[in-house]
Design a protein around this motif. Structure first.
Motif, PDB file in Angstrom:
ATOM      1  N   LEU A  45       0.803  -1.095  -0.112  1.00 37.94           N
ATOM      2  CA  LEU A  45       0.110   0.115   0.092  1.00 37.94           C
ATOM      3  C   LEU A  45       0.844   1.110  -0.050  1.00 37.94           C
ATOM      4  O   LEU A  45       1.679   1.385   0.976  1.00 37.94           O
ATOM      5  CB  LEU A  45      -0.800  -0.004   1.251  1.00 37.94           C
ATOM      6  CG  LEU A  45      -1.832   1.049   1.426  1.00 37.94           C
ATOM      7  CD1 LEU A  45      -2.703   1.170   0.130  1.00 37.94           C
ATOM      8  CD2 LEU A  45      -2.809   0.966   2.800  1.00 37.94           C
ATOM      9  N   ASP A  46       0.739   1.882  -0.964  1.00 41.16           N
ATOM     10  CA  ASP A  46       1.610   3.252  -1.371  1.00 41.16           C
ATOM     11  C   ASP A  46       0.970   4.339  -0.606  1.00 41.16           C
ATOM     12  O   ASP A  46      -0.330   4.648  -1.271  1.00 41.16           O
ATOM     13  CB  ASP A  46       2.104   3.358  -2.740  1.00 41.16           C
ATOM     14  CG  ASP A  46       2.956   4.713  -2.946  1.00 41.16           C
ATOM     15  OD1 ASP A  46       3.348   5.287  -1.939  1.00 41.16           O
ATOM     16  OD2 ASP A  46       3.573   4.570  -3.945  1.00 41.16           O
ATOM     17  N   GLY A  47       1.336   5.206   0.140  1.00 39.57           N
ATOM     18  CA  GLY A  47       0.732   6.288   0.596  1.00 39.57           C
ATOM     19  C   GLY A  47       0.569   7.444  -0.305  1.00 39.57           C
ATOM     20  O   GLY A  47      -0.179   8.376  -0.185  1.00 39.57           O
ATOM     21  N   ASP A  48       1.281   7.243  -1.263  1.00 36.12           N
ATOM     22  CA  ASP A  48       1.303   8.558  -2.358  1.00 36.12           C
ATOM     23  C   ASP A  48       0.339   8.057  -3.647  1.00 36.12           C
ATOM     24  O   ASP A  48       0.135   9.024  -4.406  1.00 36.12           O
ATOM     25  CB  ASP A  48       2.713   8.761  -2.904  1.00 36.12           C
ATOM     26  CG  ASP A  48       3.826   9.114  -1.792  1.00 36.12           C
ATOM     27  OD1 ASP A  48       3.131   9.884  -0.774  1.00 36.12           O
ATOM     28  OD2 ASP A  48       4.824   9.000  -1.959  1.00 36.12           O
ATOM     29  N   GLU A  49      -0.166   6.932  -3.497  1.00 31.70           N
ATOM     30  CA  GLU A  49      -1.113   6.958  -4.735  1.00 31.70           C
ATOM     31  C   GLU A  49      -2.398   7.536  -4.452  1.00 31.70           C
ATOM     32  O   GLU A  49      -2.837   7.906  -3.368  1.00 31.70           O
ATOM     33  CB  GLU A  49      -1.212   5.388  -4.695  1.00 31.70           C
ATOM     34  CG  GLU A  49      -0.248   4.261  -5.100  1.00 31.70           C
ATOM     35  CD  GLU A  49      -0.668   3.040  -5.174  1.00 31.70           C
ATOM     36  OE1 GLU A  49      -1.750   2.622  -4.844  1.00 31.70           O
ATOM     37  OE2 GLU A  49       0.184   2.276  -5.736  1.00 31.70           O
ATOM     38  N   ARG A  53      -6.656   6.087   1.510  1.00 31.66           N
ATOM     39  CA  ARG A  53      -7.473   6.697   2.472  1.00 31.66           C
ATOM     40  C   ARG A  53      -6.910   6.217   3.924  1.00 31.66           C
ATOM     41  O   ARG A  53      -7.201   5.126   4.530  1.00 31.66           O
ATOM     42  CB  ARG A  53      -8.906   6.147   2.196  1.00 31.66           C
ATOM     43  CG  ARG A  53      -9.525   6.290   1.038  1.00 31.66           C
ATOM     44  CD  ARG A  53     -11.055   5.890   1.044  1.00 31.66           C
ATOM     45  NE  ARG A  53     -11.225   4.279   0.850  1.00 31.66           N
ATOM     46  CZ  ARG A  53     -12.110   3.710   0.850  1.00 31.66           C
ATOM     47  NH1 ARG A  53     -13.156   4.313   1.309  1.00 31.66           N
ATOM     48  NH2 ARG A  53     -12.061   2.372   0.706  1.00 31.66           N
ATOM     49  N   PRO A  54      -6.101   7.018   4.476  1.00 28.18           N
ATOM     50  CA  PRO A  54      -5.477   6.823   5.602  1.00 28.18           C
ATOM     51  C   PRO A  54      -6.538   6.454   6.670  1.00 28.18           C
ATOM     52  O   PRO A  54      -6.216   5.849   7.757  1.00 28.18           O
ATOM     53  CB  PRO A  54      -4.513   7.792   5.954  1.00 28.18           C
ATOM     54  CG  PRO A  54      -4.906   9.057   5.257  1.00 28.18           C
ATOM     55  CD  PRO A  54      -5.884   8.580   4.096  1.00 28.18           C
ATOM     56  N   SER A  59      -0.767   3.365   5.376  1.00 26.93           N
ATOM     57  CA  SER A  59       0.323   2.512   4.980  1.00 26.93           C
ATOM     58  C   SER A  59       1.341   2.527   5.755  1.00 26.93           C
ATOM     59  O   SER A  59       1.852   3.641   6.389  1.00 26.93           O
ATOM     60  CB  SER A  59       0.858   3.404   3.491  1.00 26.93           C
ATOM     61  OG  SER A  59       1.928   3.111   2.969  1.00 26.93           O
ATOM     62  N   CYS A  60       2.148   1.437   6.289  1.00 26.32           N
ATOM     63  CA  CYS A  60       2.914   1.572   7.347  1.00 26.32           C
ATOM     64  C   CYS A  60       4.470   0.890   6.781  1.00 26.32           C
ATOM     65  O   CYS A  60       4.358  -0.152   5.984  1.00 26.32           O
ATOM     66  CB  CYS A  60       2.327   0.316   8.317  1.00 26.32           C
ATOM     67  SG  CYS A  60       0.899   0.716   9.021  1.00 26.32           S
ATOM     68  N   TRP A  62       6.948  -0.862   7.987  1.00 26.17           N
ATOM     69  CA  TRP A  62       7.572  -1.733   9.115  1.00 26.17           C
ATOM     70  C   TRP A  62       8.669  -2.185   8.850  1.00 26.17           C
ATOM     71  O   TRP A  62       9.697  -2.367   9.940  1.00 26.17           O
ATOM     72  CB  TRP A  62       6.558  -2.756   9.326  1.00 26.17           C
ATOM     73  CG  TRP A  62       5.234  -2.615   9.789  1.00 26.17           C
ATOM     74  CD1 TRP A  62       5.002  -1.533  10.663  1.00 26.17           C
ATOM     75  CD2 TRP A  62       3.941  -3.355   9.677  1.00 26.17           C
ATOM     76  NE1 TRP A  62       3.566  -1.594  10.879  1.00 26.17           N
ATOM     77  CE2 TRP A  62       2.993  -2.665  10.225  1.00 26.17           C
ATOM     78  CE3 TRP A  62       3.476  -4.459   8.940  1.00 26.17           C
ATOM     79  CZ2 TRP A  62       1.727  -3.070  10.358  1.00 26.17           C
ATOM     80  CZ3 TRP A  62       2.576  -4.898   8.867  1.00 26.17           C
ATOM     81  CH2 TRP A  62       1.379  -4.161   9.489  1.00 26.17           C
ATOM     82  N   GLY A  63       9.325  -2.341   7.867  1.00 28.77           N
ATOM     83  CA  GLY A  63      10.820  -2.517   7.328  1.00 28.77           C
ATOM     84  C   GLY A  63      11.540  -1.530   7.793  1.00 28.77           C
ATOM     85  O   GLY A  63      10.964  -0.199   7.609  1.00 28.77           O
ATOM     86  N   GLY A  64      13.099  -1.519   7.315  1.00 29.70           N
ATOM     87  CA  GLY A  64      13.970  -0.443   7.427  1.00 29.70           C
ATOM     88  C   GLY A  64      14.020   0.449   6.269  1.00 29.70           C
ATOM     89  O   GLY A  64      13.039   0.095   5.424  1.00 29.70           O
ATOM     90  N   GLN A  65      14.801   0.939   6.228  1.00 29.48           N
ATOM     91  CA  GLN A  65      15.044   2.034   5.040  1.00 29.48           C
ATOM     92  C   GLN A  65      15.299   1.149   3.682  1.00 29.48           C
ATOM     93  O   GLN A  65      16.063   0.127   3.726  1.00 29.48           O
ATOM     94  CB  GLN A  65      16.390   3.012   5.283  1.00 29.48           C
ATOM     95  CG  GLN A  65      16.642   3.964   4.073  1.00 29.48           C
ATOM     96  CD  GLN A  65      17.962   4.717   4.158  1.00 29.48           C
ATOM     97  OE1 GLN A  65      18.810   3.927   4.260  1.00 29.48           O
ATOM     98  NE2 GLN A  65      17.648   5.952   4.352  1.00 29.48           N
ATOM     99  N   GLY A  66      14.500   1.434   2.496  1.00 32.11           N
ATOM    100  CA  GLY A  66      14.635   0.579   1.370  1.00 32.11           C
ATOM    101  C   GLY A  66      13.473  -0.517   1.437  1.00 32.11           C
ATOM    102  O   GLY A  66      13.531  -1.177   0.395  1.00 32.11           O
ATOM    103  N   CYS A  67      12.658  -0.644   2.459  1.00 28.07           N
ATOM    104  CA  CYS A  67      11.594  -1.704   2.414  1.00 28.07           C
ATOM    105  C   CYS A  67      10.364  -0.977   1.862  1.00 28.07           C
ATOM    106  O   CYS A  67      10.055   0.175   2.313  1.00 28.07           O
ATOM    107  CB  CYS A  67      11.509  -2.376   3.630  1.00 28.07           C
ATOM    108  SG  CYS A  67      12.836  -3.287   4.113  1.00 28.07           S
ATOM    109  N   PRO A  68       9.417  -1.769   1.195  1.00 25.83           N
ATOM    110  CA  PRO A  68       8.132  -1.317   0.864  1.00 25.83           C
ATOM    111  C   PRO A  68       7.068  -1.234   1.789  1.00 25.83           C
ATOM    112  O   PRO A  68       7.357  -1.821   2.959  1.00 25.83           O
ATOM    113  CB  PRO A  68       7.648  -2.251  -0.364  1.00 25.83           C
ATOM    114  CG  PRO A  68       8.295  -3.609   0.076  1.00 25.83           C
ATOM    115  CD  PRO A  68       9.488  -3.284   0.793  1.00 25.83           C
ATOM    116  N   PRO A  69       6.223  -0.233   1.964  1.00 20.69           N
ATOM    117  CA  PRO A  69       5.197  -0.021   2.728  1.00 20.69           C
ATOM    118  C   PRO A  69       4.241  -1.318   2.652  1.00 20.69           C
ATOM    119  O   PRO A  69       3.864  -1.698   1.597  1.00 20.69           O
ATOM    120  CB  PRO A  69       4.591   1.468   2.493  1.00 20.69           C
ATOM    121  CG  PRO A  69       4.812   1.382   1.105  1.00 20.69           C
ATOM    122  CD  PRO A  69       5.972   0.675   0.707  1.00 20.69           C
ATOM    123  N   VAL A  70       3.393  -1.394   3.783  1.00 18.43           N
ATOM    124  CA  VAL A  70       2.388  -2.224   3.494  1.00 18.43           C
ATOM    125  C   VAL A  70       1.087  -1.905   4.301  1.00 18.43           C
ATOM    126  O   VAL A  70       1.149  -0.846   4.868  1.00 18.43           O
ATOM    127  CB  VAL A  70       2.749  -3.684   4.142  1.00 18.43           C
ATOM    128  CG1 VAL A  70       3.869  -4.365   3.341  1.00 18.43           C
ATOM    129  CG2 VAL A  70       3.044  -3.602   5.915  1.00 18.43           C
TER     130      VAL A  70
END
Length: 499
Positions: A45-49, A53-54, A59-60, A62-70
């Motif tokens: 889930l990309d928060g910029d799309e 609807r937050p 969109s979270c 949870w991973g470190g830098q470079g990980c995709p949001p979920v």
């Protein structure tokens, strides 16, 4: 389903079953991490799309830098499927994403079921706060070593690598850690109290050295209590500094102490002059009870060379020439976690004593001897070459481990060759491992100095070096590797090659 009935199985059959079970365990654990990463992909889930609807689902990252949001709610179903709560599921997703996107070499080991999942997750959690670039550096340097090392050894290397990967974060953590020091005490059982201290590494080392020395003094004075009890008593003595110092000075010349030439010395204390003695004679407050005991004690202390009361500590610190040249880097003590060069410098400077630096011996230049007894120079050279117990997945690191001849020693008078006792024919073993190769059917050879082959009683072969252990199993390859040594006894070869 498995059959819990194990009676009637041979040792060889049980070995095969245990090895297969462990392999299945690794593969199943690792599959769960792979599935968690796939679950995160399905719930990207990309928060910029457009249409985000937050208020409905955030969109979270949870991973470190470079990980995709979920999507935040995806952890709920994953937790239910696993029989855990959402928090545990979120942590699993975060670790899986960190492994896949930030630790690619380790992720490949996970995908092939080569490592334990909990170990891979520990690496992911330890490197989670590093930048993406720093994390990949740690992965490149260490991940391939994980299957080769006992976990305590790998964890120490991981700690050092994380410190080295991000100098700025390391300095911030050092600053934060300095504010967490303190001493605490609370009531225990049966009239005892527990004291906990968090102090600088150098202060802790010197404190423990003084406690150990006072415990030795108590033993020399006839105290027969166990050493831990005597250490506890030593803390009580340190609460009375004059009494502790008097005891240390009384035993400063004990024969079991290291001579001054072999250890760092304390800072010189000036000898008392006439003015000092006169001042004590005139100081009425120095003897509050009128018994004269305090004055006598103070005069006795001033007549002594106070350097003799300091505990003598030999430190083995490993540092690269690059760190010394640039003034920044890591120092690895022989025991304990890695520290920065600045921490080591402060540690040594704050003790107030001069430092004696000794040269490092090159193990390759250490000549063998004909005698059975092992001289100190050989023990030192072997420790520098193989500082860890050479038994498969050994982890003991001590200079007092047993040194055992790989090929049994034969006295020269009985036809033994010269130079049997050398780095080519010795290895450190913990006492239990020494007994295993002596009495329990384990066999061992050293095809070249520093490389050891072990065969278990049921024919499983392991290769160990100072880099770790490779389990070769019981295969045609391991049999051929073992058989390449014509000097090994036939019974071991037959056991290794048995079906």
């Amino acid at each position: 389903m498995f059959d819990p009935e194990t009676q009637g199985h041979t040792a060889a059959e049980l070995c095969s079953r245990i090895a297969a079970s462990h392999a299945t365990l690794r593969e199943t654990e690792c599959e769960e991490l792979v599935l968690a990463a796939a679950w995160a992909d399905v719930h990207y889930l990309d928060g910029d799309e457009a249409g985000y609807r937050p208020l409905v689902e955030r969109s979270c990252a949870w991973g470190g830098q470079g990980c995709p949001p979920v999507a935040e709610h995806c952890a709920l179903e994953l937790g239910a499927l696993r029989g855990t709560g959402a928090t545990a599921a979120r942590m699993l997703i975060a670790d899986a994403l960190d492994l896949r996107h930030r630790l690619p070499h380790l992720w490949q080991l996970v995908r092939t079921g080569t490592v334990r999942a909990w170990q891979a997750r520990h690496v992911a959690q330890t490197t989670h706060d590093l930048s993406w670039e720093a994390c990949t550096d740690v992965d490149e340097a260490l991940s391939r070593s994980l299957p080769l090392l006992a976990w305590p050894r790998f964890r120490r290397l991981l700690h050092a690598a994380v410190l080295d990967a991000d100098p700025e974060a390391r300095r911030r953590r050092e600053q934060d850690a300095g504010e967490q020091r303190g001493v605490w005490s609370w009531t225990g059982d049966h009239g005892l109290r527990t004291v906990v201290a968090k102090a600088a590494s150098g202060d802790a080392v010197w404190f423990m050295a003084t406690v150990d020395r006072l415990a030795e003094v108590l033993r020399a004075d006839g105290d027969t209590d166990p050493v831990d009890v005597r250490r506890s008593k030593a803390i009580g003595l340190l609460a009375q500094p004059a009494l502790a110092l008097a005891l240390l000075l009384d035993h400063a010349d004990d024969p079991d102490r290291l001579p001054p030439a072999q250890a760092p010395h304390a800072v010189e204390s000036p000898a008392p002059g006439p003015a000092t003695t006169a001042r004590l004679d005139e100081d009425e407050d120095a003897d509050p009870d009128g018994s004269g005991r305090d004055l006598v004690l103070r005069r006795d202390l001033l007549r002594h060379d106070l350097r003799a009361a300091r505990p003598r500590v030999v430190l083995h610190l490993h540092v690269t020439d690059t760190a010394l040249r640039c003034g920044d880097g890591l120092v690895r003590p022989e025991h304990g976690e890695a520290m920065t060069l600045d921490q080591a410098r402060d540690w040594l400077a704050d003790t107030g004593c001069p430092i004696t630096v000794r040269p490092v011996r090159d193990p390759l230049d250490t000549a063998p001897v004909d005698a059975y007894e092992i001289p100190l120079r050989l023990r030192e050279a072997l420790f520098l070459r193989n500082p860890v117990d050479v038994f498969p997945f050994g982890q003991a690191t001590s200079r007092t481990l047993d040194l055992d001849h790989t090929t049994p020693y034969v006295p020269p008078g009985a036809g033994g060759p010269p130079g049997q006792t050398g780095t080519h024919n010795l290895g450190f073993l913990a006492r239990s491992h020494h007994r295993a190769v002596t009495f329990a059917g384990w066999k061992r050879r050293q095809p070249q100095p520093g490389t050891y082959l072990f065969a278990s009683p049921n024919g499983y072969v392991y290769l160990t070096t100072n880099q770790g252990t490779v389990a070769l199993g019981r295969t045609p390859y391991s049999r051929a590797l073992w058989d390449c040594d014509p000097a090994e006894d036939r019974s071991t070869k037959e056991r290794v090659g048995a079906a």
